[in-house]
Design a protein around this motif. Structure first.
Motif, mmCIF file in Angstrom:
data_model
loop_
_atom_site.group_PDB
_atom_site.id
_atom_site.type_symbol
_atom_site.label_atom_id
_atom_site.label_comp_id
_atom_site.label_asym_id
_atom_site.label_seq_id
_atom_site.Cartn_x
_atom_site.Cartn_y
_atom_site.Cartn_z
ATOM 1 N N MET A 43 39.659 46.418 43.033
ATOM 2 C CA MET A 43 39.418 45.555 44.183
ATOM 3 C C MET A 43 40.675 44.822 44.642
ATOM 4 O O MET A 43 40.685 44.245 45.729
ATOM 5 C CB MET A 43 38.301 44.540 43.891
ATOM 6 C CG MET A 43 38.534 43.550 42.764
ATOM 7 S SD MET A 43 39.705 42.224 43.106
ATOM 8 C CE MET A 43 38.770 41.233 44.243
ATOM 9 N N VAL A 212 30.658 42.656 39.701
ATOM 10 C CA VAL A 212 31.101 41.285 39.960
ATOM 11 C C VAL A 212 30.370 40.946 41.243
ATOM 12 O O VAL A 212 30.497 41.673 42.243
ATOM 13 C CB VAL A 212 32.620 41.196 40.194
ATOM 14 C CG1 VAL A 212 33.009 39.739 40.481
ATOM 15 C CG2 VAL A 212 33.401 41.749 39.022
ATOM 16 N N ASP A 233 31.548 44.306 43.401
ATOM 17 C CA ASP A 233 32.774 44.989 42.956
ATOM 18 C C ASP A 233 32.511 45.480 41.546
ATOM 19 O O ASP A 233 32.185 44.684 40.659
ATOM 20 C CB ASP A 233 33.910 43.960 42.998
ATOM 21 C CG ASP A 233 35.059 44.304 42.067
ATOM 22 O OD1 ASP A 233 35.460 45.476 42.052
ATOM 23 O OD2 ASP A 233 35.555 43.384 41.377
ATOM 24 N N THR A 234 32.593 46.778 41.316
ATOM 25 C CA THR A 234 32.362 47.286 39.950
ATOM 26 C C THR A 234 33.604 48.006 39.437
ATOM 27 O O THR A 234 34.457 48.413 40.219
ATOM 28 C CB THR A 234 31.201 48.300 39.890
ATOM 29 O OG1 THR A 234 31.706 49.590 40.263
ATOM 30 C CG2 THR A 234 30.058 47.909 40.790
HETATM 31 N N1 SER Z 1 37.197 43.655 39.221
HETATM 32 C C1 SER Z 1 36.311 43.827 38.117
HETATM 33 C C2 SER Z 1 37.027 44.051 36.813
HETATM 34 O O1 SER Z 1 38.218 44.234 36.807
HETATM 35 C C3 SER Z 1 35.411 45.002 38.390
HETATM 36 O O2 SER Z 1 36.178 46.117 38.558
HETATM 37 O O3 SER Z 1 36.415 44.041 35.796
#
Ligand code: SER
Length: 594
Positions: A43, A212, A233-234
């Protein structure tokens, strides 16, 4: 056995089938984001998408993003900590939220990757009163609906289950998260249900940050406000995923690393497992960073790279890998990336990357030996050790004189049963950096800290010495500007130099180069610097302590550096042009060449 390719394909196909657009990964060096050293999550290049400042490519997206995280550098060498990895990431931008995210994560893991649901445990956010963020009870309900029993749900606080891009002072979108863990079995530790201890280091391995739930924005003062839209956001580390799905003991046993580990084993006299892993990890990450155009240096990204390369070199020495094998090791690592279909977009040829790595190797290999000797002498003196701790001034000296990153000193110290106070070292390091910054602001004129620029910077000191030698001691620098291609030096002098004078100055510098004189840096008070007769721009803006560079008895200048260690590194100096700059000021353009 799952391959990297199967995992990538299963992941991307699953999300694509569910309406997600597959987007390209970004370079690991963030674009237009000075707050972040390296992309550390899928992200990270999309921060502005979550805040609504930038239009997303689609409301649902997914990709495979190369990430660098050196925060856990001390843990590398264990089963699954890595300094770089590929993240499988998926996003909903103002589209589905907790229910959708949990459903997709559960379905992909249990149906796409056939993981029995009994093997899965999840953590959820238990709330944080101080920050005014409530517990995430909604996620608990969705997990239960999907078939995860209460006994496999663990409630965790802010440190574990609230995701943000950095610390308290890093502004950005953030939110509570829910993570999925895989039970690697009794041989790796205690059972959670029996003991109430959730051992997430050994037995239960995090394989998916299932969401998230981005609904907050943290400003640089650590205050939270609600975002205009709710997003998801995963992310999942591919190298951990392949280890887990194949039931392997460590990420180094997977096709990502195994050929490299085997090569090291076959070519080392003393194959210590931890060293093999550190080398394999650091070499791979160094390749990614070099490929992104970063050069080793003592600041920011360049320093991360330098630490990785230097620590890898020290471990190569530990296992007794011959220096001549290093290029082959790098080639093998890059070839393997291609073979398993997990490679970056190449910006340089493989030979160029090997050359860049070997240039840093050449810089460090000599001082490594000298530094280890110095270290052994220091620890013999009991004044340098207090209560099992090595004096942090010694650690700093090893950095400043021999280029030892803290990790190397820590490792050497621990072999002697000693520790190093990291906080104190960092204070000294910051103080040193502050000095360089203050001085640099006023004087250095360096375009960057590449090897060529640094050589030209030392050449500038020799040039000033040569001009003063040939034209008289009333001559001083009036300006300096250095790029990797050439130096430009302005100085006060009333007339055009004769061709003979130009030649004489050039010869003076070349003589200093062939005399192979060490370039020595010392730190002292401004007062003491004046007393040594160092030349330079003396102003009270420098701060209390300054650094002085001395080249034999021909040059002593107040300067923030950086410089080469020895004048011989310059090879040959040539003046291209002597011309007028402004009234009473002349300008020389010059180069160094092999
Ligand atoms: N940004 C979150 C993490 O790094 C999900 O990808 O865990």
């Amino acid at each position: 056995m799952y391959t990297v390719k199967q995992i990538k394909d299963t992941f991307l196909n699953y999300f694509e089938k569910n309406g997600h657009k597959i987007i390209d990964g970004a370079s690991i060096v963030p674009e237009n984001d000075p707050t972040l050293l390296f992309i550390n999550a899928g992200m990270a290049p999309m921060k502005k998408v979550f805040t609504g400042e930038q239009e997303p490519q689609a409301k649902r997206m997914c990709n495979v993003q190369n990430c660098i995280r050196t925060i856990d550098i001390d843990s590398i060498g264990d089963r699954h900590h890595l300094s770089s990895f590929y993240m499988l990431g998926s996003w909903s931008i103002g589209d589905y939220f907790k229910e959708g995210a949990i459903h997709y994560a559960f379905e992909l893991l249990t149906k796409g990757f056939n993981i029995p649901k009994e093997k899965l445990y999840v953590t959820v956010f238990s709330g944080d009163e101080k920050r005014g963020i409530p517990a995430d009870n909604e996620s608990i309900e969705h997990w239960k609906k999907n078939g995860i029993p209460e006994s496999h749900i663990i409630r965790c606080g802010f440190e574990d289950n609230f995701w943000r891009i950095g610390g308290d002072h890093d502004a950005g979108p953030c939110g509570p998260c829910t993570e999925m863990f895989y039970d690697t079995g009794a041989e790796h530790g205690a059972n959670y249900e029996e003991t109430g201890i959730f051992d997430d280091k050994n037995r239960y391995i995090e394989i998916w940050n299932a969401g998230v739930f981005m609904e907050y924005y943290q400003d640089e003062n650590g205050n939270y406000t609600k975002l205009k839209m709710k997003s998801v956001d995963t992310g999942s580390g591919l190298e951990r995923m392949i280890m887990t799905l194949n039931g392997l003991e460590s990420a180094y046993d997977t096709e990502v690393f195994l050929p490299i580990i085997e090569y090291l084993q076959n070519n080392s006299k003393n194959p210590v497992l931890e060293s093999l892993r550190i080398i394999a990890d650091h070499v791979r990450t160094s390749i990614f960073i070099l490929n992104a155009g970063v050069e080793p240096s003592n600041v920011k990204r360049g320093y991360v790279l330098r630490r990785l390369i230097r620590r890898a070199i020290r471990h190569m020495r530990t296992i007794g890998l011959e220096d001549s094998k290093i290029p082959e090791l790098l080639m093998l690592t890059m070839d393997n990336m291609k073979k398993i279909d997990l490679e970056p977009k190449w910006n340089y040829s493989k030979n160029e990357i090997v050359d860049k790595f070997m240039a840093e190797f050449a810089k460090f290999s000599k001082s490594l030996e000298q530094g280890v000797k110095a270290f052994n002498d220091y620890v013999k003196d009991e004044n340098n050790i207090k209560g099992g701790k090595l004096d942090s001034k010694i650690a700093f000296k090893l950095f400043d004189t021999f280029g030892f990153p803290l990790e190397i000193t820590k490792e050497l110290a621990s072999e002697k049963g000693l520790t190093v106070d990291e906080k104190e070292f960092n204070e000294l390091f910051e103080k040193h950096r502050e000095i360089s910054k203050t001085e640099g602001t006023f004087k250095s004129g360096l375009a960057d800290h590449s090897e060529e620029t640094i050589k030209l910077h030392t050449a500038t000191h020799l040039l000033q010495a040569g001009l003063r030698h040939v034209l008289g001691n009333h001559v001083y620098q009036r300006g300096s500007n250095i790029t990797p291609e050439r130096l430009r030096f302005d100085f006060n002098f009333e007339r055009k130099m004769t061709p003979e004078e130009v030649k004489e100055v050039e010869n003076f510098v070349n003589k200093a180069i062939s005399d192979a004189i060490p370039v020595v840096r010392e730190e002292m008070s401004l007062e003491d610097a004046k007393k040594t007769g160092a030349i330079g721009l003396f102003t009270d803006k420098y701060g209390d302590r300054v650094s002085v560079y001395t080249i034999g008895n021909i040059s002593k200048e107040l300067c923030s550096g950086p410089h080469v260690n020895n004048t011989s590194e310059l090879k040959h100096f040539r003046i291209l042009k002597e011309e007028s700059s402004s009234s009473g000021v002349r300008r020389i353009k010059a180069v160094v060449e092999n």
